[in-house]
Design a protein around this motif. Structure first.
Motif, PDB file in Angstrom:
ATOM      1  N   TRP A  64       0.827  -1.214   0.000  1.00 39.00           N
ATOM      2  CA  TRP A  64       0.000   0.000   0.000  1.00 39.00           C
ATOM      3  C   TRP A  64       0.857   1.258   0.000  1.00 39.00           C
ATOM      4  O   TRP A  64       0.663   2.156  -0.827  1.00 39.00           O
ATOM      5  N   HIS A 125      -5.992   2.561  -4.255  1.00 38.16           N
ATOM      6  CA  HIS A 125      -5.317   1.415  -3.632  1.00 38.16           C
ATOM      7  C   HIS A 125      -5.976   0.988  -2.317  1.00 38.16           C
ATOM      8  O   HIS A 125      -5.322   0.401  -1.456  1.00 38.16           O
ATOM      9  N   ARG A 126      -7.261   1.215  -2.215  1.00 39.39           N
ATOM     10  CA  ARG A 126      -7.966   0.877  -0.975  1.00 39.39           C
ATOM     11  C   ARG A 126      -7.918  -0.624  -0.686  1.00 39.39           C
ATOM     12  O   ARG A 126      -7.818  -1.042   0.475  1.00 39.39           O
ATOM     13  N   GLU A 127      -7.972  -1.443  -1.707  1.00 39.79           N
ATOM     14  CA  GLU A 127      -7.937  -2.894  -1.490  1.00 39.79           C
ATOM     15  C   GLU A 127      -6.609  -3.325  -0.880  1.00 39.79           C
ATOM     16  O   GLU A 127      -6.570  -4.251  -0.072  1.00 39.79           O
ATOM     17  N   GLU A 130      -6.550  -2.927   2.900  1.00 37.38           N
ATOM     18  CA  GLU A 130      -7.279  -3.921   3.677  1.00 37.38           C
ATOM     19  C   GLU A 130      -6.434  -5.138   4.024  1.00 37.38           C
ATOM     20  O   GLU A 130      -6.810  -5.930   4.886  1.00 37.38           O
ATOM     21  N   ALA A 251      -9.757   2.827   6.152  1.00 41.05           N
ATOM     22  CA  ALA A 251      -9.529   1.385   6.107  1.00 41.05           C
ATOM     23  C   ALA A 251      -9.658   0.736   7.478  1.00 41.05           C
ATOM     24  O   ALA A 251      -9.304  -0.422   7.636  1.00 41.05           O
TER      25      ALA A 251
END
Length: 343
Positions: A64, A125-127, A130, A251
């Motif tokens: 990330w 890039h939120r995934e 996580e 997040a």
């Protein structure tokens, strides 16, 4: 050819993707022009911290942090290429902001460019976020709300500083050392990655006093309004998906009140060397924390971080000096200039 500037920027950032020091050199060279050189202080200081933590390392770092940093570099370089070639239309919003910064360098245009890229990188890039540990995800929110607050010192001084609004533009100027207080996380996070397997409260109990005062006494009471202001001012309505009822939630996997309440800090835990060490027998020194630039309440003091600062007595603790960027390195194998690639 249409799109060539984007291709060149992507190629330059891809070339340094797996070399953290070359990333730093590329960022430094973006600011080589005399007209913008003074603006590199805040960005390079943050990248030095990222290098020391190891989050930019290709194999052991954070996917990330690496991706968001690359997005920022790519946007800035594409903006530089388009500014030089004159092909400045039909571009993404963050790139347009960097073009505006190069046309008229100022603290205001720098924040608009930098924060536009950061918000876009967070969304894209939120995934990846996580997949990080909960504590790391919490500090992603800390990083975001701090850059939004630093921007508001110039874009809305009354929101940022209340009756001290006249001081706000000076405090927020990214060319000054003081701004590192808002943009740096070195006072609240260990200098290693990944983080220890501890709850957020464990880190907050070791947070530097100044960092805690800024986050919980000054910034958090303004959180909802900061995100709403950024949505309007920067043209990024998607940033509103990162806050709920005054609590950042980009997040964070649990109840945001758990982490963003000052009660989350263990009230009885004194400073000590680490999670498995036996805590010494000493108490905590109360500190007056202003909650809205004026009113104050008594809260427990906060100790030096056990992994980054000496575990001395909490009594009489002084905030550490603000980090300042080192000289930009000249590294073998790193691109020597971004200018020649823009054709």
């Amino acid at each position: 050819m249409p799109g060539s500037e984007a291709d060149e920027a992507a190629a330059l950032t891809a070339a340094v993707r797996d070399d953290p020091h070359a990333r730093l050199a590329l960022a430094a060279r973006y600011y080589e022009k005399a007209s913008i050189r003074s603006y590199r202080r805040a960005e390079l200081a943050f990248m030095h911290w990222q290098l020391r933590r190891g989050v930019l390392a290709p194999d052991t770092g954070s996917p990330w942090w690496r991706a968001v940093n690359e997005s920022l570099l790519r946007d800035a370089i594409e903006g530089e290429c388009r500014h030089r070639t004159g092909r400045e239309t039909d571009v993404r919003l963050p790139v347009r902001r960097w073009i505006e910064f190069l046309r008229g360098p100022s603290p205001r245009t720098w924040y608009r460019a930098h924060n536009s890229s950061i918000i876009a990188g967070y969304v894209e890039h939120r995934e990846l976020a996580e997949a990080e540990k909960p504590a790391e995800r919490f500090f992603m929110d800390v990083a975001m709300i701090r850059v939004l607050y630093a921007d508001s010192l110039l874009s809305d001084p009354r929101l940022a500083a209340g009756r001290f609004a006249r001081l706000a533009p000076w405090l927020g100027d990214p060319r000054r050392k003081w701004t590192g207080v808002f943009l740096s996380l070195h006072n609240i996070l260990p200098g290693t990655y990944p983080l220890p397997d501890e709850k957020v409260g464990w880190f907050l109990a070791r947070e530097n006093r100044l960092g805690h005062l800024i986050d919980y006494g000054v910034i958090l009471p303004r959180a909802q309004r900061l995100y709403e202001h950024a949505s309007r001012d920067l043209g990024h309505p998607e940033v509103l998906d990162m806050v709920r009822e005054g609590h950042p939630i980009y997040a964070w996997p649990g109840d945001p009140h758990e982490a963003w309440s000052s009660d989350a800090t263990p009230a009885s835990e004194p400073c000590w060397a680490g999670p498995s060490a036996e805590p010494p027998d000493r108490g905590r020194t109360p500190v007056a924390v202003p909650t809205a630039f004026g009113r104050a309440e008594r809260r427990s003091g906060f100790c030096p971080h056990p992994l980054t600062e000496p575990a001395e007595s909490c009594a009489g603790q002084r905030p550490p000096p603000v980090a300042t960027p080192h000289g930009a390195p000249r590294l073998v194998g790193a691109p020597q200039s971004t200018a020649g690639s823009c054709t």
